[in-house]
Design an enzyme around this catalytic site. Structure first.
Site, PDB file in Angstrom:
ATOM      1  N   ASP A  70       0.845  -1.201   0.000  1.00 47.92           N
ATOM      2  CA  ASP A  70       0.000   0.000   0.000  1.00 47.92           C
ATOM      3  C   ASP A  70       0.884   1.257   0.000  1.00 47.92           C
ATOM      4  OD1 ASP A  70      -2.438  -1.646   0.441  1.00 47.92           O
ATOM      5  OD2 ASP A  70      -1.374  -2.106   2.294  1.00 47.92           O
ATOM      6  N   HIS A  90      -4.645  -3.299   6.438  1.00 45.96           N
ATOM      7  CA  HIS A  90      -4.474  -3.561   5.003  1.00 45.96           C
ATOM      8  C   HIS A  90      -5.838  -3.986   4.449  1.00 45.96           C
ATOM      9  CE1 HIS A  90      -3.215  -5.070   1.169  1.00 45.96           C
ATOM     10  NE2 HIS A  90      -3.698  -6.258   1.462  1.00 45.96           N
TER      11      HIS A  90
HETATM   12  P1  NAX Z   1      -2.168 -18.303  -4.170  1.00 44.53           P
HETATM   13  O1  NAX Z   1      -3.538 -18.881  -3.970  1.00 44.53           O
HETATM   14  O2  NAX Z   1      -1.548 -18.271  -5.513  1.00 44.53           O
HETATM   15  O3  NAX Z   1      -1.154 -19.086  -3.191  1.00 44.53           O
HETATM   16  C1  NAX Z   1      -1.445 -19.384  -1.878  1.00 44.53           C
HETATM   17  C2  NAX Z   1      -0.709 -20.659  -1.528  1.00 44.53           C
HETATM   18  O4  NAX Z   1      -0.865 -20.900  -0.139  1.00 44.53           O
HETATM   19  C3  NAX Z   1      -1.260 -21.881  -2.266  1.00 44.53           C
HETATM   20  O5  NAX Z   1      -0.193 -22.514  -2.975  1.00 44.53           O
HETATM   21  C4  NAX Z   1      -1.793 -22.767  -1.139  1.00 44.53           C
HETATM   22  O6  NAX Z   1      -1.601 -24.146  -1.393  1.00 44.53           O
HETATM   23  C5  NAX Z   1      -0.945 -22.280   0.045  1.00 44.53           C
HETATM   24  N1  NAX Z   1      -1.512 -22.569   1.355  1.00 44.53           N
HETATM   25  C6  NAX Z   1      -2.819 -22.535   1.737  1.00 44.53           C
HETATM   26  N2  NAX Z   1      -2.929 -22.911   3.015  1.00 44.53           N
HETATM   27  C7  NAX Z   1      -1.681 -23.172   3.470  1.00 44.53           C
HETATM   28  C8  NAX Z   1      -1.155 -23.609   4.707  1.00 44.53           C
HETATM   29  N3  NAX Z   1      -1.953 -23.890   5.744  1.00 44.53           N
HETATM   30  N4  NAX Z   1       0.181 -23.790   4.820  1.00 44.53           N
HETATM   31  C9  NAX Z   1       0.986 -23.535   3.779  1.00 44.53           C
HETATM   32  N5  NAX Z   1       0.560 -23.135   2.557  1.00 44.53           N
HETATM   33  C10 NAX Z   1      -0.774 -22.955   2.420  1.00 44.53           C
HETATM   34  O7  NAX Z   1      -2.217 -16.860  -3.499  1.00 44.53           O
HETATM   35  P2  NAX Z   1      -1.188 -15.632  -3.666  1.00 44.53           P
HETATM   36  O8  NAX Z   1      -1.577 -14.833  -4.848  1.00 44.53           O
HETATM   37  O9  NAX Z   1       0.205 -16.119  -3.548  1.00 44.53           O
HETATM   38  O10 NAX Z   1      -1.623 -14.769  -2.376  1.00 44.53           O
HETATM   39  C11 NAX Z   1      -1.383 -15.265  -1.070  1.00 44.53           C
HETATM   40  C12 NAX Z   1      -2.087 -14.394  -0.044  1.00 44.53           C
HETATM   41  O11 NAX Z   1      -1.595 -13.055  -0.081  1.00 44.53           O
HETATM   42  C13 NAX Z   1      -3.604 -14.282  -0.230  1.00 44.53           C
HETATM   43  O12 NAX Z   1      -4.221 -14.397   1.039  1.00 44.53           O
HETATM   44  C14 NAX Z   1      -3.773 -12.870  -0.756  1.00 44.53           C
HETATM   45  O13 NAX Z   1      -5.049 -12.339  -0.450  1.00 44.53           O
HETATM   46  C15 NAX Z   1      -2.681 -12.156   0.011  1.00 44.53           C
HETATM   47  N6  NAX Z   1      -2.271 -10.832  -0.488  1.00 44.53           N
HETATM   48  C16 NAX Z   1      -1.844  -9.944   0.442  1.00 44.53           C
HETATM   49  C17 NAX Z   1      -1.383  -8.689   0.090  1.00 44.53           C
HETATM   50  C18 NAX Z   1      -0.897  -7.734   1.127  1.00 44.53           C
HETATM   51  O14 NAX Z   1      -0.497  -6.611   0.756  1.00 44.53           O
HETATM   52  N7  NAX Z   1      -0.910  -8.046   2.421  1.00 44.53           N
HETATM   53  C19 NAX Z   1      -1.400  -8.245  -1.343  1.00 44.53           C
HETATM   54  C20 NAX Z   1      -1.458  -9.375  -2.306  1.00 44.53           C
HETATM   55  C21 NAX Z   1      -2.366 -10.513  -1.900  1.00 44.53           C
HETATM   56  O15 NAX Z   1      -3.713 -10.133  -2.114  1.00 44.53           O
END
Ligand code: NAX
Length: 325
Positions: free
Chosen positions: A159, A187
């Site tokens: 952000d 956030h």
């Molecule tokens: P993806 O869905 O591509 O990847 C997430 C990964 O996490 C998957 O491979 C899944 O298998 C794994 N996972 C799920 N549960 C798990 C667990 N218990 N232990 C280990 N791995 C696990 O998502 P991606 O685009 O990489 O985004 C990840 C997260 O970041 C999401 O929650 C998204 O909303 C968040 N974001 C946060 C941002 C921020 O500024 N704080 C911005 C970007 C993004 O929106």
């Protein structure tokens, strides 16, 4: 050879990590002279993809990358680490309410928090990225009482970077000319991007833009930028989020520049009247691997009102997950 810094990363087979891991392995986070070891955690169903990510990391022959561990066991991922990046989370599915997402992800963060508590060094530096990031960090902190609570943080650097980029475009300057950008709060869309203390080449940013732009265009554009990327790309920000995690840890470890600060979501110590313990984004300066919340800023009534709204959202989220804390 210098001992490697060991970094645990959850959700390592996902989109954000697909760009972030390569930046870390090439020295973007800890610098060009610091070897790194990656301890990558995934759920069992994603281990095959994670092995493919490791193959590509191997194929880069990064001189600084001394070891890559792939595991679905959090104990293995969290042993002997210096930092933990919690990227993995369940995405919001169709028809799912925010409170359902909070509860599903809360379960992940309470169980991973307990393992971290049992096996990690108490001074491990934690950055939570998986959404809702601030409340996930709040849950993790509650479940990891042995850890230094100051070191449990959440990402608002994306952000912060978005806000710098919007202002640079508006006043037609370069990014390094902008200092003291600031994001307060959660956030989420209640976050408060604030240019009150921002300078552009030493001049007050507020004197270069009109108040109406700052309040009615800048704030909502930054706060809703994540949604705009989803609308354009069909999925959430990935490379820019990975870049922001690299920036977050690099600033924390290597320090912020003199005369500047950054935005980090950290446990509130009551500064600016924000409820103690909430994971709230503040301006911080970093030095010697530690951070300090910038004190003594005067806050306008307009910004203060928005800061309170964002605090209230975090209080409501905390109430929704209280049985996990
Ligand atoms: P993806 O869905 O591509 O990847 C997430 C990964 O996490 C998957 O491979 C899944 O298998 C794994 N996972 C799920 N549960 C798990 C667990 N218990 N232990 C280990 N791995 C696990 O998502 P991606 O685009 O990489 O985004 C990840 C997260 O970041 C999401 O929650 C998204 O909303 C968040 N974001 C946060 C941002 C921020 O500024 N704080 C911005 C970007 C993004 O929106």
């Amino acid at each position: 050879m210098t001992d490697p810094v060991r970094i645990a990363i959850t959700g390592a087979a996902g989109q954000i990590c697909y760009s972030m891991l390569f930046r870390i392995a090439s020295g973007g986070m800890y610098g060009p002279n610091q070897p790194v070891a990656l301890q990558l955690l995934e759920i069992p169903q994603a281990m095959k993809v994670l092995e493919a990510v490791k193959m590509e990391l191997d194929d880069c022959a990064f001189p600084l990358l001394v070891e890559t561990i792939c595991t679905d066991d959090p104990k293995v991922a969290f042993t002997n680490i210096d930092a933990a990046l919690f990227v993995g989370a369940k995405p919001r599915g169709p028809g799912m309410e925010r409170s359902d997402l909070l509860k599903d992800n809360g379960k992940i963060f309470s169980s991973l928090g307990k393992v971290l508590n049992d096996v990690a060094n108490p001074d491990v530096k934690v950055c939570v990225v998986g959404n809702p990031a601030n409340t996930n960090a709040f849950i993790l902190k509650a479940n990891a009482p042995n850890l230094n609570p100051r070191n449990i943080t959440a990402l608002t650097r994306l952000d912060h970077n978005r806000a710098i980029s919007q202002l640079a475009e508006k006043v037609n300057c370069t990014v390094p000319e902008i200092k003291k950008m600031l994001i307060w709060g959660n956030h989420s869309t209640t976050q408060v991007p604030d240019i009150s203390y921002c300078t552009v080449n030493g001049k007050d940013a507020s004197s270069l833009v009109d108040q109406q732009w700052a309040q009615e265009e800048f704030i909502p554009t930054v706060a809703k930028r994540g949604g705009a990327v989803i609308a354009a790309r069909g999925s959430s920000s990935a490379a820019s989020a990975g870049n922001a995690v690299v920036d977050h840890i690099a600033s924390w470890v290597n320090g912020t520049d003199d005369g500047d600060w950054t935005s980090m979501s950290v446990p509130s110590d009551g500064s600016y009247g924000i409820t103690e313990g909430l994971i709230y984004s503040f301006p911080v300066t970093c030095k010697n691997g530690d951070y300090e919340i910038v004190q003594g800023l005067e806050i306008s009534d307009f910004i203060q009102g928005k800061m309170k709204e964002s605090e209230q959202e975090l209080l409501d989220e905390a109430a929704d997950v209280k049985e996990m804390c």
